[in-house]
Design an enzyme around this catalytic site. Sequence first.
Site, PDB file in Angstrom:
ATOM      1  N   HIS A  19      51.274  22.002  36.272  1.00  0.00           N
ATOM      2  CA  HIS A  19      52.406  21.269  35.674  1.00  0.00           C
ATOM      3  C   HIS A  19      52.117  19.763  35.646  1.00  0.00           C
ATOM      4  O   HIS A  19      52.388  19.095  34.638  1.00  0.00           O
ATOM      5  CB  HIS A  19      53.680  21.471  36.512  1.00  0.00           C
ATOM      6  N   LYS A  43      65.226  34.839  37.559  1.00  0.00           N
ATOM      7  CA  LYS A  43      63.851  34.859  38.081  1.00  0.00           C
ATOM      8  C   LYS A  43      63.860  34.818  39.612  1.00  0.00           C
ATOM      9  O   LYS A  43      62.806  34.795  40.229  1.00  0.00           O
ATOM     10  CB  LYS A  43      63.061  33.664  37.553  1.00  0.00           C
ATOM     11  N   ARG A  97      48.686  28.446  28.674  1.00  0.00           N
ATOM     12  CA  ARG A  97      47.562  28.918  29.489  1.00  0.00           C
ATOM     13  C   ARG A  97      46.791  29.954  28.680  1.00  0.00           C
ATOM     14  O   ARG A  97      46.445  29.701  27.538  1.00  0.00           O
ATOM     15  CB  ARG A  97      48.064  29.483  30.818  1.00  0.00           C
ATOM     16  N   SER A 135      52.658  29.275  39.173  1.00  0.00           N
ATOM     17  CA  SER A 135      53.548  29.214  40.348  1.00  0.00           C
ATOM     18  C   SER A 135      53.640  30.583  41.027  1.00  0.00           C
ATOM     19  O   SER A 135      53.657  30.684  42.243  1.00  0.00           O
ATOM     20  CB  SER A 135      54.954  28.782  39.932  1.00  0.00           C
TER      21      SER A 135
HETATM   22  P1  ADP Z   1      58.794  28.916  32.703  1.00  0.00           P
HETATM   23  O1  ADP Z   1      59.675  29.798  33.533  1.00  0.00           O
HETATM   24  O2  ADP Z   1      59.517  28.173  31.632  1.00  0.00           O
HETATM   25  O3  ADP Z   1      57.519  29.549  32.220  1.00  0.00           O
HETATM   26  P2  ADP Z   1      57.086  27.434  34.530  1.00  0.00           P
HETATM   27  O4  ADP Z   1      57.525  26.482  35.581  1.00  0.00           O
HETATM   28  O5  ADP Z   1      56.326  28.643  34.961  1.00  0.00           O
HETATM   29  O6  ADP Z   1      58.394  27.773  33.744  1.00  0.00           O
HETATM   30  O7  ADP Z   1      56.213  26.684  33.467  1.00  0.00           O
HETATM   31  C1  ADP Z   1      56.703  25.593  32.740  1.00  0.00           C
HETATM   32  C2  ADP Z   1      55.726  25.251  31.642  1.00  0.00           C
HETATM   33  O8  ADP Z   1      54.502  24.812  32.208  1.00  0.00           O
HETATM   34  C3  ADP Z   1      55.373  26.426  30.737  1.00  0.00           C
HETATM   35  O9  ADP Z   1      55.215  25.930  29.421  1.00  0.00           O
HETATM   36  C4  ADP Z   1      54.047  26.904  31.287  1.00  0.00           C
HETATM   37  O10 ADP Z   1      53.272  27.555  30.308  1.00  0.00           O
HETATM   38  C5  ADP Z   1      53.439  25.581  31.706  1.00  0.00           C
HETATM   39  N1  ADP Z   1      52.418  25.738  32.735  1.00  0.00           N
HETATM   40  C6  ADP Z   1      52.552  26.199  33.983  1.00  0.00           C
HETATM   41  N2  ADP Z   1      51.376  26.203  34.641  1.00  0.00           N
HETATM   42  C7  ADP Z   1      50.448  25.748  33.760  1.00  0.00           C
HETATM   43  C8  ADP Z   1      49.023  25.532  33.794  1.00  0.00           C
HETATM   44  N3  ADP Z   1      48.303  25.826  34.874  1.00  0.00           N
HETATM   45  N4  ADP Z   1      48.422  25.053  32.687  1.00  0.00           N
HETATM   46  C9  ADP Z   1      49.144  24.787  31.569  1.00  0.00           C
HETATM   47  N5  ADP Z   1      50.467  24.972  31.455  1.00  0.00           N
HETATM   48  C10 ADP Z   1      51.122  25.439  32.534  1.00  0.00           C
END
Ligand code: ADP
Length: 166
Positions: A19, A43, A97, A135
């Site tokens: 992030h 979630k 990703r 995460s």
């Molecule tokens: P959500 O529940 O909206 O997916 P996340 O907190 O998992 O929330 O992710 C928020 C955003 O950050 C999403 O667009 C996700 O694809 C992106 N993201 C999370 N980890 C990575 C990473 N390692 N590389 C690129 N983008 C990421």
Amino acid sequence: MSKHTGLYPGTFDPITNGHLDIIKRAVKLVDYLVIGVAINEDKSPLFSLEERVAMVEAETRPLAGDGGAEISVRPLKGLLVKYAEDVGASVILRGLRAVSDFEFEFQMVGMNQRLNPDIETVFLMAGAKHQAIASRLVKEIARLGGDVGSFVPEDIKRMLTDKFAS
Ligand code: ADP
């Protein structure tokens, strides 16, 4: 020149180096960056909304200003497009990703374009070192006693250890 506000939504349960990599890129693209921390009850997040907002605030403080965007971290409730309108965002930023993210994001963009054609979604990719961080996996590794030090900042690692110890 008009100022652009970007919205980066996510669950951030917890915020990872993936992030943060995306946020470092996002602050170069917009003038104001609103990081929307989604409540996401369904979630069943490990960290409460208040904890997640506080973590994102603390970890992103060093990334704001200095020629980049001002950052504001807020809880995100309700429909994403409506929330983007409310905060005056013209751009929604998402990280991408592997192929696994694509299908979901593809559908979301399609729907959001119909709901508000003036808001563009922009996808960013993290640097190679941070691309695979999720995460969900970080929590799993921490729960099983593994070292998550290369995936999350030091403070987050400590909070994860405390959470699973309690
Ligand atoms: P959500 O529940 O909206 O997916 P996340 O907190 O998992 O929330 O992710 C928020 C955003 O950050 C999403 O667009 C996700 O694809 C992106 N993201 C999370 N980890 C990575 C990473 N390692 N590389 C690129 N983008 C990421």
